[in-house]
Design a protein around this motif. Structure first.
Motif, PDB file in Angstrom:
ATOM      1  N   PRO A 270      21.634  73.901  89.187  1.00 11.51           N
ATOM      2  CA  PRO A 270      21.160  74.310  87.852  1.00 11.51           C
ATOM      3  C   PRO A 270      20.755  73.119  86.976  1.00 11.51           C
ATOM      4  O   PRO A 270      19.709  73.154  86.309  1.00 11.51           O
ATOM      5  N   ALA A 271      21.568  72.062  86.975  1.00  8.72           N
ATOM      6  CA  ALA A 271      21.238  70.898  86.151  1.00  8.72           C
ATOM      7  C   ALA A 271      20.011  70.178  86.691  1.00  8.72           C
ATOM      8  O   ALA A 271      19.168  69.697  85.919  1.00  8.72           O
ATOM      9  N   ALA A 272      19.884  70.087  88.014  1.00 16.71           N
ATOM     10  CA  ALA A 272      18.723  69.430  88.610  1.00 16.71           C
ATOM     11  C   ALA A 272      17.442  70.176  88.254  1.00 16.71           C
ATOM     12  O   ALA A 272      16.396  69.559  87.987  1.00 16.71           O
ATOM     13  N   LEU A 273      17.500  71.508  88.237  1.00 16.00           N
ATOM     14  CA  LEU A 273      16.327  72.312  87.873  1.00 16.00           C
ATOM     15  C   LEU A 273      15.840  71.972  86.468  1.00 16.00           C
ATOM     16  O   LEU A 273      14.640  71.799  86.231  1.00 16.00           O
ATOM     17  N   VAL A 274      16.768  71.891  85.531  1.00 16.65           N
ATOM     18  CA  VAL A 274      16.408  71.567  84.142  1.00 16.65           C
ATOM     19  C   VAL A 274      15.703  70.217  84.079  1.00 16.65           C
ATOM     20  O   VAL A 274      14.682  70.059  83.396  1.00 16.65           O
ATOM     21  N   GLN A 275      16.215  69.233  84.803  1.00 15.97           N
ATOM     22  CA  GLN A 275      15.652  67.886  84.767  1.00 15.97           C
ATOM     23  C   GLN A 275      14.289  67.814  85.453  1.00 15.97           C
ATOM     24  O   GLN A 275      13.378  67.139  84.970  1.00 15.97           O
ATOM     25  N   TYR A 276      14.124  68.511  86.585  1.00 17.44           N
ATOM     26  CA  TYR A 276      12.826  68.526  87.259  1.00 17.44           C
ATOM     27  C   TYR A 276      11.758  69.147  86.358  1.00 17.44           C
ATOM     28  O   TYR A 276      10.616  68.664  86.285  1.00 17.44           O
ATOM     29  N   ARG A 277      12.111  70.214  85.671  1.00 16.55           N
ATOM     30  CA  ARG A 277      11.141  70.872  84.790  1.00 16.55           C
ATOM     31  C   ARG A 277      10.787  69.982  83.601  1.00 16.55           C
ATOM     32  O   ARG A 277       9.627  69.936  83.179  1.00 16.55           O
ATOM     33  N   ALA A 278      11.775  69.266  83.081  1.00 16.07           N
ATOM     34  CA  ALA A 278      11.492  68.339  81.982  1.00 16.07           C
ATOM     35  C   ALA A 278      10.596  67.202  82.455  1.00 16.07           C
ATOM     36  O   ALA A 278       9.683  66.770  81.731  1.00 16.07           O
ATOM     37  N   ALA A 279      10.820  66.708  83.667  1.00 15.47           N
ATOM     38  CA  ALA A 279       9.987  65.636  84.212  1.00 15.47           C
ATOM     39  C   ALA A 279       8.560  66.113  84.416  1.00 15.47           C
ATOM     40  O   ALA A 279       7.595  65.405  84.097  1.00 15.47           O
ATOM     41  N   ALA A 280       8.398  67.335  84.950  1.00 12.60           N
ATOM     42  CA  ALA A 280       7.063  67.880  85.178  1.00 12.60           C
ATOM     43  C   ALA A 280       6.307  68.053  83.861  1.00 12.60           C
ATOM     44  O   ALA A 280       5.091  67.821  83.786  1.00 12.60           O
ATOM     45  N   ALA A 281       7.029  68.446  82.811  1.00  9.95           N
ATOM     46  CA  ALA A 281       6.383  68.645  81.507  1.00  9.95           C
ATOM     47  C   ALA A 281       5.973  67.323  80.873  1.00  9.95           C
ATOM     48  O   ALA A 281       5.043  67.281  80.055  1.00  9.95           O
ATOM     49  N   GLY A 282       6.629  66.218  81.268  1.00 10.39           N
ATOM     50  CA  GLY A 282       6.373  64.940  80.608  1.00 10.39           C
ATOM     51  C   GLY A 282       5.345  64.055  81.270  1.00 10.39           C
ATOM     52  O   GLY A 282       4.791  63.164  80.626  1.00 10.39           O
ATOM     53  N   THR A 283       5.047  64.272  82.553  1.00 17.67           N
ATOM     54  CA  THR A 283       4.114  63.381  83.239  1.00 17.67           C
ATOM     55  C   THR A 283       2.673  63.735  82.924  1.00 17.67           C
ATOM     56  O   THR A 283       2.340  64.901  82.683  1.00 17.67           O
ATOM     57  N   THR A 284       1.802  62.726  82.935  1.00 21.20           N
ATOM     58  CA  THR A 284       0.369  62.939  82.732  1.00 21.20           C
ATOM     59  C   THR A 284      -0.409  62.844  84.048  1.00 21.20           C
ATOM     60  O   THR A 284      -1.624  62.917  84.056  1.00 21.20           O
ATOM     61  N   SER A 285       0.312  62.663  85.161  1.00 21.84           N
ATOM     62  CA  SER A 285      -0.311  62.641  86.480  1.00 21.84           C
ATOM     63  C   SER A 285      -0.228  64.041  87.075  1.00 21.84           C
ATOM     64  O   SER A 285       0.867  64.562  87.314  1.00 21.84           O
ATOM     65  N   LEU A 286      -1.369  64.668  87.317  1.00 20.78           N
ATOM     66  CA  LEU A 286      -1.364  66.033  87.836  1.00 20.78           C
ATOM     67  C   LEU A 286      -0.733  66.135  89.221  1.00 20.78           C
ATOM     68  O   LEU A 286       0.024  67.081  89.481  1.00 20.78           O
ATOM     69  N   PRO A 287      -1.002  65.206  90.167  1.00 23.64           N
ATOM     70  CA  PRO A 287      -0.312  65.295  91.466  1.00 23.64           C
ATOM     71  C   PRO A 287       1.206  65.189  91.330  1.00 23.64           C
ATOM     72  O   PRO A 287       1.944  65.913  92.003  1.00 23.64           O
ATOM     73  N   GLU A 288       1.660  64.299  90.455  1.00 23.83           N
ATOM     74  CA  GLU A 288       3.098  64.162  90.249  1.00 23.83           C
ATOM     75  C   GLU A 288       3.671  65.415  89.593  1.00 23.83           C
ATOM     76  O   GLU A 288       4.766  65.866  89.937  1.00 23.83           O
ATOM     77  N   GLN A 289       2.911  65.989  88.666  1.00 28.58           N
ATOM     78  CA  GLN A 289       3.365  67.216  88.015  1.00 28.58           C
ATOM     79  C   GLN A 289       3.500  68.347  89.030  1.00 28.58           C
ATOM     80  O   GLN A 289       4.483  69.099  89.010  1.00 28.58           O
ATOM     81  N   ARG A 290       2.509  68.465  89.932  1.00 26.50           N
ATOM     82  CA  ARG A 290       2.589  69.510  90.955  1.00 26.50           C
ATOM     83  C   ARG A 290       3.797  69.294  91.868  1.00 26.50           C
ATOM     84  O   ARG A 290       4.477  70.242  92.245  1.00 26.50           O
ATOM     85  N   TYR A 291       4.046  68.030  92.238  1.00 29.75           N
ATOM     86  CA  TYR A 291       5.187  67.731  93.100  1.00 29.75           C
ATOM     87  C   TYR A 291       6.496  68.114  92.421  1.00 29.75           C
ATOM     88  O   TYR A 291       7.359  68.766  93.029  1.00 29.75           O
ATOM     89  N   LEU A 292       6.666  67.733  91.156  1.00 31.98           N
ATOM     90  CA  LEU A 292       7.914  68.016  90.444  1.00 31.98           C
ATOM     91  C   LEU A 292       8.098  69.516  90.235  1.00 31.98           C
ATOM     92  O   LEU A 292       9.218  70.042  90.340  1.00 31.98           O
ATOM     93  N   THR A 293       7.003  70.203  89.952  1.00 30.78           N
ATOM     94  CA  THR A 293       7.078  71.657  89.781  1.00 30.78           C
ATOM     95  C   THR A 293       7.462  72.332  91.090  1.00 30.78           C
ATOM     96  O   THR A 293       8.283  73.266  91.111  1.00 30.78           O
ATOM     97  N   ALA A 294       6.863  71.871  92.185  1.00 30.77           N
ATOM     98  CA  ALA A 294       7.192  72.440  93.494  1.00 30.77           C
ATOM     99  C   ALA A 294       8.641  72.158  93.868  1.00 30.77           C
ATOM    100  O   ALA A 294       9.332  73.008  94.455  1.00 30.77           O
ATOM    101  N   ARG A 295       9.119  70.966  93.497  1.00 31.83           N
ATOM    102  CA  ARG A 295      10.509  70.629  93.781  1.00 31.83           C
ATOM    103  C   ARG A 295      11.447  71.577  93.028  1.00 31.83           C
ATOM    104  O   ARG A 295      12.449  72.053  93.583  1.00 31.83           O
ATOM    105  N   ALA A 296      11.111  71.841  91.789  1.00 24.83           N
ATOM    106  CA  ALA A 296      11.926  72.761  90.996  1.00 24.83           C
ATOM    107  C   ALA A 296      11.896  74.170  91.587  1.00 24.83           C
ATOM    108  O   ALA A 296      12.927  74.865  91.634  1.00 24.83           O
ATOM    109  N   ALA A 297      10.710  74.588  92.059  1.00 23.54           N
ATOM    110  CA  ALA A 297      10.598  75.925  92.643  1.00 23.54           C
ATOM    111  C   ALA A 297      11.439  76.055  93.908  1.00 23.54           C
ATOM    112  O   ALA A 297      12.102  77.091  94.138  1.00 23.54           O
ATOM    113  N   ARG A 298      11.441  75.028  94.737  1.00 22.75           N
ATOM    114  CA  ARG A 298      12.244  75.069  95.964  1.00 22.75           C
ATOM    115  C   ARG A 298      13.736  75.117  95.626  1.00 22.75           C
ATOM    116  O   ARG A 298      14.505  75.838  96.262  1.00 22.75           O
TER     117      ARG A 298
END
Length: 432
Positions: A397-425
């Motif tokens: 649960p805590a890791a999910l919150v942090q992954y989503r915050a990281a995805a919201a903060g990056t300006t790199s679209l590939p990195e954002q997709r990776y972090l979002t996918a990590r949160a989804a998994r």
């Protein structure tokens, strides 16, 4: 063209330019600027002249084709534009006489003008950060936003820094003559030039923003210039260390993306795709610096980073990575640089070597439990590192919150997709 507005490598012409022409202009721009500055000595005026010549070339070459000698065409046009900018007839005559003594515009260059421009921009009248920013603009073609992100400062602050740098160079009476090795000006000039190449390579290898994961034009040019600096200064340990670092990192390029072009983290890469030739070259270069160091006899930051990269490349499997040694090297690098990003990487290494709890404890000392203190407060990489360590600790649960915050903060679209996918998994794993 798609280059972001503000401090672009050259101004945008009022028509579509074929990609091949645009790429050629980007390659030639620093070469021509280097020649013109070396001849005329006025950086700001030369840059304006080259900007106008690039616009003219974009229009002319798009309509009528690229000339037989594109570099000569561009240099000749930029020279004319520069002379047109000179208001004094006396100044115009002096500079025309100087140009007349130079080789013909289409003649092959006798030196690497991009490299010369690199050292010119590292001017003694500038502070090292200003010299780096100016060179990234002139040689690397980075936008103000990209340079600001590399320095972790607001874009407006970086724009002011670049503007002040150009004004200071213009007002200086020191000229653009390069200092010789061993002089008091040599060490800081070389140090700034190496830092420029380091940032240029990093931006090319992992673009800070936009839809592309990397900008190989920048990383390839950084490697080329680093090779040239090493050819000229083979006994400089930090020059060799920087080149080794670039090669050891570049060796992993083919494995950094999957078949769909999505980001693959280091621990999950197919290591059979790594370029063993580049790894071997990087290791040999690094080994040759073992007796070298900084002027006070200590290790240099690029050699330490190259050693870390070599340890990663030496591991046949991710689980074979020598994390204790990497953690120790990051501790040394942190002492050398005081860089908060290095401290963040050290937290990861400690977490891998001693367990996620140790990594999280160290991270809390850097940014606090809510990532709200220090120079990296609120930075998306802090959230990404915390998410990774929490995932290792099986706190889903805590890791999910942090992954989503990281995805919201990056300006790199590939990195954002990776972090979002990590949160989804992780979300699916938590539901199982």
């Amino acid at each position: 063209m798609s280059t972001p507005a503000g401090h672009r490598p050259f101004a945008e012409p009022p028509t579509a330019v074929p990609p091949a022409v645009e790429e050629q202009l980007r390659t030639l721009a620093p070469q021509v600027l280097g020649v013109l500055v070396r001849r005329m000595g006025d950086f700001a005026a030369c840059e304006d002249a080259v900007q106008e010549a690039l616009i003219a070339a974009a229009l002319h070459w798009t309509a009528e084709g690229v000339p037989e000698q594109p570099r000569g065409w561009l240099l000749q046009t930029a020279t004319r534009r520069y002379l047109d900018l000179m208001r004094s007839e006396q100044a115009r005559r002096r500079r025309e006489e100087k140009v007349a003594r130079e080789p013909a515009a289409g003649a092959a260059p006798t030196s690497d003008d991009s490299l010369m421009l690199l050292f010119m921009c590292c001017h003694p009248a500038l502070t090292p950060p200003s010299a780096v920013a100016l060179t990234l603009r002139a040689v690397g073609g980075l936008s103000t936003a990209e340079i600001a992100r590399a320095y972790l400062v607001p874009e407006a602050t970086m724009a002011q820094r670049i503007s002040r740098a150009k004004q200071r160079v213009k007002a200086s009476d020191r000229g653009f003559d390069l200092p010789g090795p061993g002089t008091k000006e040599w060490a800081p000039r070389l140090r700034a030039a190496l830092h420029v190449l380091y940032l240029m390579f990093n931006e090319g290898y992992a673009a800070a923003r936009g839809s592309a994961l990397r900008r190989p034009d920048l990383s390839d040019e950084a490697v080329r210039l680093a090779r040239e600096v090493h050819r000229i200064l083979p006994e400089e340990a930090e020059v060799t260390g920087l080149l080794a670092l670039m090669l050891l990192t570049e060796a992993r390029r083919a494995a950094r993306t999957d078949a769909d072009g999505e980001l693959v983290p280091l621990g999950e890469q197919n290591r059979t795709l790594w370029d063993r030739h580049l790894i071997g070259e990087g290791v040999r270069l690094l080994a040759g610096t073992l007796r070298g160091g900084t002027p006070d006899g200590g290790p240099g930051e690029y050699r330490v980073q190259a050693a870390i990269a070599a340890l990663h490349d030496d591991a046949a499997r991710a689980e074979d990575t020598d994390w204790p040694q990497i953690s120790a090297l990051y501790g040394l690098l942190e002492q050398l640089t005081g860089n908060p990003v290095v401290s963040l990487n050290r937290a990861v290494a400690v977490g891998m070597a001693e367990g996620p709890a140790a990594g999280l404890a160290l991270l809390d000392t850097l940014v606090g439990p809510d990532a709200d203190t220090g120079p990296l407060a609120g930075h998306h990489r802090v959230y990404a590192v915390r998410a990774h360590l929490l995932e290792l600790a099986d706190d889903i649960p805590a890791a999910l919150v942090q992954y989503r915050a990281a995805a919201a903060g990056t300006t790199s679209l590939p990195e954002q997709r990776y972090l979002t996918a990590r949160a989804a998994r992780l979300h699916q794993r938590g539901k199982a």
